[in-house]
Write an enzyme that holds these catalytic residues in place. Sequence first.
Site, PDB file in Angstrom:
ATOM      1  N   ARG A   1       0.820  -1.149   0.073  1.00 18.14           N
ATOM      2  CA  ARG A   1       0.070   0.087   0.146  1.00 18.14           C
ATOM      3  C   ARG A   1       0.872   1.260   0.035  1.00 18.14           C
ATOM      4  NH1 ARG A   1      -2.459  -3.936   3.042  1.00 18.14           N
ATOM      5  NH2 ARG A   1      -1.305  -3.110   4.666  1.00 18.14           N
TER       6      ARG A   1
ATOM      7  N   GLU B   1       4.235  -7.598  13.716  1.00 16.95           N
ATOM      8  CA  GLU B   1       3.428  -7.669  14.889  1.00 16.95           C
ATOM      9  C   GLU B   1       2.937  -9.028  14.995  1.00 16.95           C
ATOM     10  OE1 GLU B   1      -1.036  -5.419  15.651  1.00 16.95           O
ATOM     11  OE2 GLU B   1       0.323  -4.883  13.930  1.00 16.95           O
TER      12      GLU B   1
END
Length: 174
Positions: free
Chosen positions: A57, A94
């Site tokens: 993105r 994460e």
Amino acid sequence: MIKSLIRTIPNYPKPGVQFRDITTLLKDADGLRQVVDALYERYAAAKIDKIVGIESRGFIVGAAVAYKLGVGFVPVRKKGKLPGDVLGHDYALEYGTDRVEIHSDAISPNENILLLDDLIATGGTAEAATVLIEKLGGNVFECAFIIGLPDLGGEQRLHQLGYSTFTLCEFEGE
């Protein structure tokens, strides 16, 4: 308005994660224009040589801002996606680990680089990209993101490493 156009998808890609989806922002012509214009205005007077966008993105907005600034765009991609000679760096996500790569001839020594991605969470991917930029001799001017997730500590992590950051909106405690 930018924040209101970002969709939240609970429990994606794993339970407990609130995924911030910018596809709803990108499909809105005014929202996309606001993002690109806000980033252009912030960096129009800066001496930036190239924008480095992180897969995937970061490519979308990064290329548009690079075009508007009149500078080049360099992709940082996941392992095995670039066809030429690459430099890579492993990092922790994460929710796992990964590796990013950059073409070894993408940045010249002493070029000022704006690092751009859609979101800063823990900062692992952005930190890996800064390592690659600096290994090629570039100077990280700033790390910019559409979304900041301050509760996950990524911006603080980058600040501790000496990098300036900028976000267009934040989702704090949400």
